[in-house]
Write a protein that holds these residues in place. Structure first.
Motif, PDB file in Angstrom:
ATOM      1  N   ASP A   1      22.018  75.230  17.136  1.00 54.09           N
ATOM      2  CA  ASP A   1      21.742  74.677  18.468  1.00 54.09           C
ATOM      3  C   ASP A   1      20.310  74.973  18.902  1.00 54.09           C
ATOM      4  O   ASP A   1      19.641  74.116  19.501  1.00 54.09           O
TER       5      ASP A   1
ATOM      6  N   LEU B   1      21.772  67.080  11.708  1.00 57.81           N
ATOM      7  CA  LEU B   1      21.449  68.404  11.176  1.00 57.81           C
ATOM      8  C   LEU B   1      22.678  69.294  11.021  1.00 57.81           C
ATOM      9  O   LEU B   1      22.633  70.281  10.299  1.00 57.81           O
ATOM     10  N   ARG B   2      23.767  68.949  11.696  1.00 59.65           N
ATOM     11  CA  ARG B   2      24.984  69.753  11.585  1.00 59.65           C
ATOM     12  C   ARG B   2      25.730  69.499  10.272  1.00 59.65           C
ATOM     13  O   ARG B   2      26.657  70.230   9.931  1.00 59.65           O
TER      14      ARG B   2
ATOM     15  N   THR C   1      17.836  72.739  16.672  1.00 56.86           N
ATOM     16  CA  THR C   1      17.831  71.316  17.053  1.00 56.86           C
ATOM     17  C   THR C   1      17.152  71.109  18.399  1.00 56.86           C
ATOM     18  O   THR C   1      16.350  70.180  18.566  1.00 56.86           O
ATOM     19  N   SER C   2      17.441  71.987  19.369  1.00 56.06           N
ATOM     20  CA  SER C   2      16.829  71.798  20.694  1.00 56.06           C
ATOM     21  C   SER C   2      15.318  71.979  20.633  1.00 56.06           C
ATOM     22  O   SER C   2      14.577  71.325  21.386  1.00 56.06           O
TER      23      SER C   2
ATOM     24  N   LEU D   1      19.414  65.401   7.943  1.00 58.64           N
ATOM     25  CA  LEU D   1      18.602  64.520   8.783  1.00 58.64           C
ATOM     26  C   LEU D   1      17.672  63.724   7.887  1.00 58.64           C
ATOM     27  O   LEU D   1      16.862  64.293   7.145  1.00 58.64           O
TER      28      LEU D   1
ATOM     29  N   ILE E   1      19.112  63.656  15.701  1.00 52.74           N
ATOM     30  CA  ILE E   1      18.732  65.005  15.266  1.00 52.74           C
ATOM     31  C   ILE E   1      19.904  65.969  15.464  1.00 52.74           C
ATOM     32  O   ILE E   1      20.251  66.755  14.576  1.00 52.74           O
ATOM     33  N   MET E   2      20.517  65.923  16.641  1.00 50.94           N
ATOM     34  CA  MET E   2      21.586  66.856  16.989  1.00 50.94           C
ATOM     35  C   MET E   2      22.791  66.726  16.055  1.00 50.94           C
ATOM     36  O   MET E   2      23.347  67.727  15.613  1.00 50.94           O
TER      37      MET E   2
ATOM     38  N   ASN F   1      17.009  62.061  19.686  1.00 48.80           N
ATOM     39  CA  ASN F   1      17.607  63.381  19.867  1.00 48.80           C
ATOM     40  C   ASN F   1      19.080  63.403  19.473  1.00 48.80           C
ATOM     41  O   ASN F   1      19.570  64.390  18.925  1.00 48.80           O
TER      42      ASN F   1
END
Length: 373
Positions: A365, A312-313, A368-369, A318, A308-309, A305
């Motif tokens: 946000d 992806l920004r 990603t969540s 990713l 990923i968080m 996680n």
């Protein structure tokens, strides 16, 4: 390679929107600097034998430190770690601290990059935020730094608050372009709990932030940045070619870092730790040779996680192969969860790399969540 972050928990006054850890009293500044230096020694094993390539003074307002105090902290780091000869050493600064005398003193330190908290070039906006400086000081501080030979500068701006019309937002951006700043960090105004801004809104003294305004100004910014040769390499960060923030880029790419000071966070791949957010307790603990930190051992799910968080920004995206190196078969689960976002154009796939589209960046946000494990 690794980075070191130093948290300086002092500010002249509290900005209405800020929820970072700081004190408006500098009464114990000397004791704090002593404690920071001591914690560098106590934490010397955290990064293993990694070479340090970035040092970042954040806060708070690090520019309240004297040049001698900054040199003392950096010297302690270089005595205990191998630091690259071309290390990026950043000092966050408020415009009102960067007078000619202070800038000239900083020229005699290893600091080679400024992160200047401009936020706006309009006095009424700065007053609404409860910033110390005024618009003229903002522009003057940048010019003084440039005249003294500091070329590696980033400026912070904020958008998406009631006083900021689209016209004013464009003027803020074009003032930065005009000044020749090579890096810009721009953040949407967020209402954090237990801030003055949150209290004003709850008491109906201030209108809530408008998500539509924020999204529109984000898109205006993307167009302006692209037209002026800036690359969006992270959702809130833009630069001219070759002017990435090396320190912050390392955060997003999973490089190890050590955080020194109250509330500072650290990450070494196996665990994450964060120091107590209390100046007196921090100083007392360090003086007893104890690191005042909570530690979280990272599970496989944590590491997936986290990747990923952060990934992806960024413009680098990713990497599905990297996901599988953390947990075999993880990419299949991510692709399954991400299917709706491919279909609506929020997510793009190029071979084994996933990136957010301009539309997707508005909802990063949420996306990603929803693909977390």
């Amino acid at each position: 390679m690794a980075g070191i972050y130093i948290h300086i928990p002092f500010c002249k006054q509290a900005c209405h929107y800020c929820d970072f850890h700081f004190s408006t009293s500098a009464k114990y500044k000397d004791e704090m600097v002593d404690a920071l230096v001591k914690e560098v020694s106590l934490q010397k094993g955290y990064l293993g034998n990694e070479t340090v390539e970035t040092i970042y003074f954040g806060g708070g307002t690090p520019s309240v430190l004297s040049a001698d105090e900054i040199i003392r902290i950096i010297n302690t780091i270089t005595e205990l770690h191998t630091v690259t000869a071309d290390a990026e050493i950043t000092l966050e600064a408020n415009p009102d601290d960067l007078d000619r005398q202070k800038i000239n003193a900083l020229r005699h330190t290893p600091v080679n990059r400024f992160s200047i908290g401009i936020q706006s070039f309009f006095d009424e906006d700065l007053q609404w935020m409860n910033r110390v400086h005024r618009a003229k000081e903002a522009e003057a501080s940048i010019k003084r730094a440039q005249d003294a030979g500091f070329e590696n500068i980033t400026a912070d701006l904020i958008y998406g608050y009631p006083l900021l019309t689209d016209t004013k937002w464009k003027q803020n951006l074009y003032k930065i372009f005009e000044l020749g700043i090579p890096h810009i960090s721009a953040y949407s105004m967020t209402v954090e709990p237990q801030t003055a801004l949150a209290a004003f809104i709850s008491k109906k003294k201030q209108a809530p932030m408008n998500e539509g305004q924020s999204a529109n100004q984000f898109n205006l910014m993307l167009d302006a940045m692209q037209s002026n040769g800036f690359e969006q390499y992270e959702i809130s960060n833009f630069c001219r070619p070759g002017h990435y923030s090396r320190h912050n880029s390392n955060y997003w790419r999973g490089v190890k870092y050590l955080g020194i000071g109250p509330s500072a966070h650290s990450f070494n791949g196996d665990n994450r730790q964060w120091n107590i957010a209390n100046n007196a307790k921090y100083i007392s603990s360090v003086n007893l040779n104890t690191i005042p930190a909570e530690i979280e051992i990272l599970t496989e799910t944590n590491r997936l996680n986290e990747y990923i968080m952060t990934a992806l920004r960024t413009i680098w995206g990713l990497d599905l192969d990297k996901l599988n190196s953390i947990a075999p078969g993880a990419s299949n689960e991510v692709l399954k969860a991400a299917k709706p976002y491919f279909e609506d154009g929020s997510l793009l796939q190029n071979d084994h790399i996933l990136t957010l589209s301009p539309k997707g960046k508005l909802y990063a946000d949420i996306i990603t969540s929803n693909i977390f494990f």
